[in-house]
Design a protein around this motif. Sequence first.
Motif, mmCIF file in Angstrom:
data_model
loop_
_atom_site.group_PDB
_atom_site.id
_atom_site.type_symbol
_atom_site.label_atom_id
_atom_site.label_comp_id
_atom_site.label_asym_id
_atom_site.label_seq_id
_atom_site.Cartn_x
_atom_site.Cartn_y
_atom_site.Cartn_z
ATOM 1 N N LEU A 87 79.454 50.030 41.473
ATOM 2 C CA LEU A 87 79.517 49.485 42.822
ATOM 3 C C LEU A 87 79.467 50.658 43.794
ATOM 4 O O LEU A 87 80.239 51.604 43.662
ATOM 5 C CB LEU A 87 80.821 48.697 42.992
ATOM 6 C CG LEU A 87 81.176 48.174 44.372
ATOM 7 C CD1 LEU A 87 80.191 47.097 44.791
ATOM 8 C CD2 LEU A 87 82.595 47.629 44.364
ATOM 9 N N VAL A 145 80.060 48.634 35.045
ATOM 10 C CA VAL A 145 79.751 47.997 36.320
ATOM 11 C C VAL A 145 79.822 49.077 37.387
ATOM 12 O O VAL A 145 80.831 49.778 37.494
ATOM 13 C CB VAL A 145 80.746 46.852 36.619
ATOM 14 C CG1 VAL A 145 80.483 46.261 37.990
ATOM 15 C CG2 VAL A 145 80.669 45.789 35.536
ATOM 16 N N THR A 182 86.551 44.390 48.398
ATOM 17 C CA THR A 182 85.501 43.994 47.456
ATOM 18 C C THR A 182 85.617 44.787 46.153
ATOM 19 O O THR A 182 85.506 44.223 45.060
ATOM 20 C CB THR A 182 84.113 44.202 48.083
ATOM 21 O OG1 THR A 182 84.032 43.430 49.281
ATOM 22 C CG2 THR A 182 83.003 43.806 47.132
ATOM 23 N N ALA A 183 85.842 46.086 46.261
ATOM 24 C CA ALA A 183 85.998 46.920 45.063
ATOM 25 C C ALA A 183 87.185 46.448 44.232
ATOM 26 O O ALA A 183 87.107 46.401 42.998
ATOM 27 C CB ALA A 183 86.166 48.385 45.464
ATOM 28 N N ASP A 196 83.937 48.471 30.969
ATOM 29 C CA ASP A 196 84.459 47.294 30.278
ATOM 30 C C ASP A 196 84.660 47.638 28.805
ATOM 31 O O ASP A 196 83.845 47.306 27.950
ATOM 32 C CB ASP A 196 83.454 46.141 30.441
ATOM 33 C CG ASP A 196 83.842 44.901 29.675
ATOM 34 O OD1 ASP A 196 84.936 44.861 29.104
ATOM 35 O OD2 ASP A 196 83.025 43.959 29.640
ATOM 36 N N TYR A 248 85.360 47.349 52.857
ATOM 37 C CA TYR A 248 84.755 47.187 51.535
ATOM 38 C C TYR A 248 85.700 47.503 50.383
ATOM 39 O O TYR A 248 85.370 47.231 49.227
ATOM 40 C CB TYR A 248 83.488 48.034 51.428
ATOM 41 C CG TYR A 248 82.450 47.595 52.425
ATOM 42 C CD1 TYR A 248 81.939 46.299 52.402
ATOM 43 C CD2 TYR A 248 81.991 48.455 53.413
ATOM 44 C CE1 TYR A 248 81.000 45.876 53.333
ATOM 45 C CE2 TYR A 248 81.049 48.047 54.342
ATOM 46 C CZ TYR A 248 80.563 46.759 54.301
ATOM 47 O OH TYR A 248 79.641 46.339 55.222
ATOM 48 N N LEU A 269 88.456 43.373 44.089
ATOM 49 C CA LEU A 269 88.109 42.091 43.459
ATOM 50 C C LEU A 269 87.216 42.287 42.241
ATOM 51 O O LEU A 269 87.444 41.691 41.185
ATOM 52 C CB LEU A 269 87.426 41.179 44.483
ATOM 53 C CG LEU A 269 88.300 40.656 45.611
ATOM 54 C CD1 LEU A 269 87.447 39.967 46.667
ATOM 55 C CD2 LEU A 269 89.360 39.715 45.079
ATOM 56 N N VAL A 270 86.198 43.116 42.380
ATOM 57 C CA VAL A 270 85.294 43.375 41.264
ATOM 58 C C VAL A 270 86.049 44.082 40.136
ATOM 59 O O VAL A 270 85.904 43.735 38.956
ATOM 60 C CB VAL A 270 84.068 44.202 41.717
ATOM 61 C CG1 VAL A 270 83.223 44.636 40.530
ATOM 62 C CG2 VAL A 270 83.233 43.415 42.710
ATOM 63 N N GLY A 271 86.876 45.045 40.488
ATOM 64 C CA GLY A 271 87.637 45.789 39.485
ATOM 65 C C GLY A 271 88.558 44.918 38.659
ATOM 66 O O GLY A 271 88.665 45.087 37.442
ATOM 67 N N ARG A 286 94.615 46.309 40.592
ATOM 68 C CA ARG A 286 94.229 45.989 41.973
ATOM 69 C C ARG A 286 94.763 47.053 42.932
ATOM 70 O O ARG A 286 94.032 47.568 43.790
ATOM 71 C CB ARG A 286 94.780 44.607 42.344
ATOM 72 C CG ARG A 286 94.398 44.117 43.724
ATOM 73 C CD ARG A 286 94.953 42.720 43.998
ATOM 74 N NE ARG A 286 94.350 41.730 43.106
ATOM 75 C CZ ARG A 286 94.996 41.100 42.117
ATOM 76 N NH1 ARG A 286 96.271 41.343 41.896
ATOM 77 N NH2 ARG A 286 94.367 40.224 41.359
ATOM 78 N N ALA A 301 88.139 41.658 38.148
ATOM 79 C CA ALA A 301 87.294 40.795 37.319
ATOM 80 C C ALA A 301 86.834 41.529 36.055
ATOM 81 O O ALA A 301 86.855 40.971 34.953
ATOM 82 C CB ALA A 301 86.094 40.305 38.122
ATOM 83 N N VAL A 302 86.448 42.787 36.203
ATOM 84 C CA VAL A 302 86.020 43.569 35.046
ATOM 85 C C VAL A 302 87.214 43.861 34.131
ATOM 86 O O VAL A 302 87.085 43.838 32.903
ATOM 87 C CB VAL A 302 85.305 44.864 35.486
ATOM 88 C CG1 VAL A 302 84.930 45.723 34.282
ATOM 89 C CG2 VAL A 302 84.070 44.532 36.312
#
Length: 135
Positions: free
Chosen positions: A6, A4, A17-18, A69, A14, A20-22, A40, A24-25
Amino acid sequence: MATVRLEFTPEPVYVRTARLVGVAVARRAGLPEDRLDEVRQAIGEACGRAVTRHLRHNLREPVLVEMLDENPYTVLVTDRAPDDAASDMEEEITVEASLALLSGVAEELEVRQAPDGAGSVVRMSWTARPHRTRR
């Protein structure tokens, strides 16, 4: 396994956001819930370091975050800032404190020069537990 990517404008807003995405992955990669706070925090610190370095040099080029991932779950944060001395002692201490914190929350940490020589790459990784199958 997926990667992924970004890219974000070097602004502190921002970094969330990084993170949150991190996370999730990381979940998808199989990291246990009790390790997600470390991920996190580490992503936030590495991205914050990159943003600080960009702002110090008035760079508008994006910060790149790559999340692999796989096992180990690996995050790469690339900035484009030159590796010169900080413009003042406070900024230098902030950047170095981020690295010290990262070394305490990532299982593996490596900071190296970007492949093209412009900027740096922070590489962090965590081992995921294998998924157990039920019989």
